[in-house]
Design a protein around this motif. Sequence first.
Motif, PDB file in Angstrom:
ATOM      1  N   HIS A   2       0.808  -1.003   0.142  1.00 39.18           N
ATOM      2  CA  HIS A   2       0.192  -0.020   0.177  1.00 39.18           C
ATOM      3  C   HIS A   2       0.238   1.304   0.318  1.00 39.18           C
ATOM      4  CE1 HIS A   2      -3.524  -2.536   0.622  1.00 39.18           C
ATOM      5  NE2 HIS A   2      -2.819  -3.448   1.676  1.00 39.18           N
ATOM      6  N   ARG A   4       0.010   4.018   2.089  1.00 39.44           N
ATOM      7  CA  ARG A   4      -0.082   4.112   3.037  1.00 39.44           C
ATOM      8  C   ARG A   4      -1.059   3.556   4.347  1.00 39.44           C
ATOM      9  NH1 ARG A   4      -1.486  10.696   3.673  1.00 39.44           N
ATOM     10  NH2 ARG A   4       0.413  11.391   4.234  1.00 39.44           N
ATOM     11  N   LEU A   5      -0.144   3.701   4.900  1.00 38.14           N
ATOM     12  CA  LEU A   5      -1.609   3.237   6.252  1.00 38.14           C
ATOM     13  C   LEU A   5      -1.585   4.435   7.265  1.00 38.14           C
ATOM     14  CD1 LEU A   5      -2.255   0.580   8.258  1.00 38.14           C
ATOM     15  CD2 LEU A   5      -0.210  -0.042   8.851  1.00 38.14           C
ATOM     16  N   THR A  31      -5.649   1.805   4.291  1.00 32.64           N
ATOM     17  CA  THR A  31      -4.803   2.259   4.067  1.00 32.64           C
ATOM     18  C   THR A  31      -5.591   3.007   2.917  1.00 32.64           C
ATOM     19  OG1 THR A  31      -5.579  -0.800   3.470  1.00 32.64           O
ATOM     20  CG2 THR A  31      -4.023  -0.810   4.705  1.00 32.64           C
ATOM     21  N   THR A  33      -4.175   3.286  -1.586  1.00 24.25           N
ATOM     22  CA  THR A  33      -3.579   3.081  -2.547  1.00 24.25           C
ATOM     23  C   THR A  33      -4.169   3.079  -4.116  1.00 24.25           C
ATOM     24  OG1 THR A  33      -3.218   0.178  -1.909  1.00 24.25           O
ATOM     25  CG2 THR A  33      -2.518   0.915  -4.077  1.00 24.25           C
ATOM     26  N   LEU A  46      -4.793  -4.492  10.261  1.00 15.70           N
ATOM     27  CA  LEU A  46      -4.518  -4.193   9.468  1.00 15.70           C
ATOM     28  C   LEU A  46      -2.745  -3.782  10.103  1.00 15.70           C
ATOM     29  CD1 LEU A  46      -7.076  -1.555   8.799  1.00 15.70           C
ATOM     30  CD2 LEU A  46      -6.610  -4.492   7.714  1.00 15.70           C
ATOM     31  N   GLU A  49      -0.285  -4.331   8.172  1.00 12.57           N
ATOM     32  CA  GLU A  49      -0.335  -4.356   6.746  1.00 12.57           C
ATOM     33  C   GLU A  49       0.801  -3.904   6.014  1.00 12.57           C
ATOM     34  OE1 GLU A  49      -2.984  -4.730   4.051  1.00 12.57           O
ATOM     35  OE2 GLU A  49      -3.697  -6.646   5.235  1.00 12.57           O
ATOM     36  N   ALA A  51       3.328  -0.830   3.833  1.00 12.36           N
ATOM     37  CA  ALA A  51       3.048   0.453   3.435  1.00 12.36           C
ATOM     38  C   ALA A  51       3.780   1.198   3.253  1.00 12.36           C
ATOM     39  CB  ALA A  51       2.163   1.279   4.340  1.00 12.36           C
ATOM     40  N   THR A  54       3.790   5.322   7.234  1.00  8.30           N
ATOM     41  CA  THR A  54       2.972   4.567   7.955  1.00  8.30           C
ATOM     42  C   THR A  54       2.066   5.854   8.684  1.00  8.30           C
ATOM     43  OG1 THR A  54       3.300   3.011   8.679  1.00  8.30           O
ATOM     44  CG2 THR A  54       2.527   3.873   9.904  1.00  8.30           C
TER      45      THR A  54
END
Length: 407
Positions: A2, A4-5, A31, A33, A46, A49, A51, A54
């Motif tokens: 991704h 960004r988280l 998240t 994308t 999550l 996940e 990314a 963050t």
Amino acid sequence: MHDRLLTQCHVATMVARPGDPLGMIRDAALTVTNGRIARVGPAAELAAEPAAETVPLGGAWVTPGLVDCHTHLVFGGTRAAEHAMRRAGASYQEIAAAGGGIASTIRATAAASDDALLGSARRRLRALMAGGCTTVEVKSGYGHDPASELRLLEVARVLGGEEPVRIVPTLLALHALPPGANRAAFVAQAIDKLLPEAARRGLATAVDGFCEGIGFTPEEIERLFAAAADHGLRVKLHAEQLSNLGGAALAARYQALSADHLEHLDEAGAMAMAQAGTVGVLLPGAFYALNESRKPPVDLLRRRGVRLAVATDCNPGTSPLLNPQLAMNMACTLFGLSPEEALAGMTVNAAAALGLDAEVGTIEPGKAADLCAWAIEDPAELGYWIGLPGPVRRIVAGRDAPVDPRA
């Protein structure tokens, strides 16, 4: 992976569930994308996940970016003098008859340069953005002929290309009859020349009108709507603000996205809107500025299952309102909406009023990652504080989009 988280937050998804109209997730993460929401859920699910970045949000509440679905943002001059006239007892109709009202803004707009129009509209837009708006509808309506109306839509297009915000342009083709204009010729020109050219140039996504005694008749509006349908454009309507001319029912017959104002709406109009899925847009700023006493029939709209949106109606004469939080508070205090209804009115329902509910207005996988992070303890605060400062973070298409309203 991704892009960004977002962590350390709570989320009001605005996807209603039984007993939870805001679809809240506490201790959440989401998240992003390619500018879209990929996942949203409990942080525990999550946290792992992958990314590229963050972003901890420090316990903020995340909502969809606010949607202002009714503004008249591009105009010249102000009508501050009319504020004093109203305080002295003059009515909307009396001010218009004396040469004020919309006609005075048409004159000031014609006198303003393109740069002046763009600069003043940009300042107003940035105030709305600073308040959390990520989508803003912009109407024309202050032109005196097709060329001047198209000019206003071009300014709106420039704003959308230069500012981190989604601009939704609306051709307000029948707003006010310019002083001295031939009525039949003006209406014919708007329908036969202005509307086709706006459609050809892709300058508008919808067509609007002002169905009122000081505006245009239902018959004139119906001709406009029929032409809009011929050109593949959706319709909206200023309806039942000062009297009941059956505008809401007329709009519903043409599957209008929204009918706006609605202070004088009756049962037949509400039923027609419900059957057509037409959103009712409440404009408390105009009700407040005009010192009106007749409120939109919110209980009737609820009973009939009409979705309720809230907007600023930012305009120079009857709603000089530049704060979306204040619009939500007014909707609660003046019209009796719950804080949850007010927030839905500037997110999911406002998106529906623009035909964008598949794109924005909720926090769901696949939707645009247009978000706001608020330093509040409960989402109800957005309809509680009077003029709450804007979000601590405004995100457009997944990226931070800070704005200086003074610029």
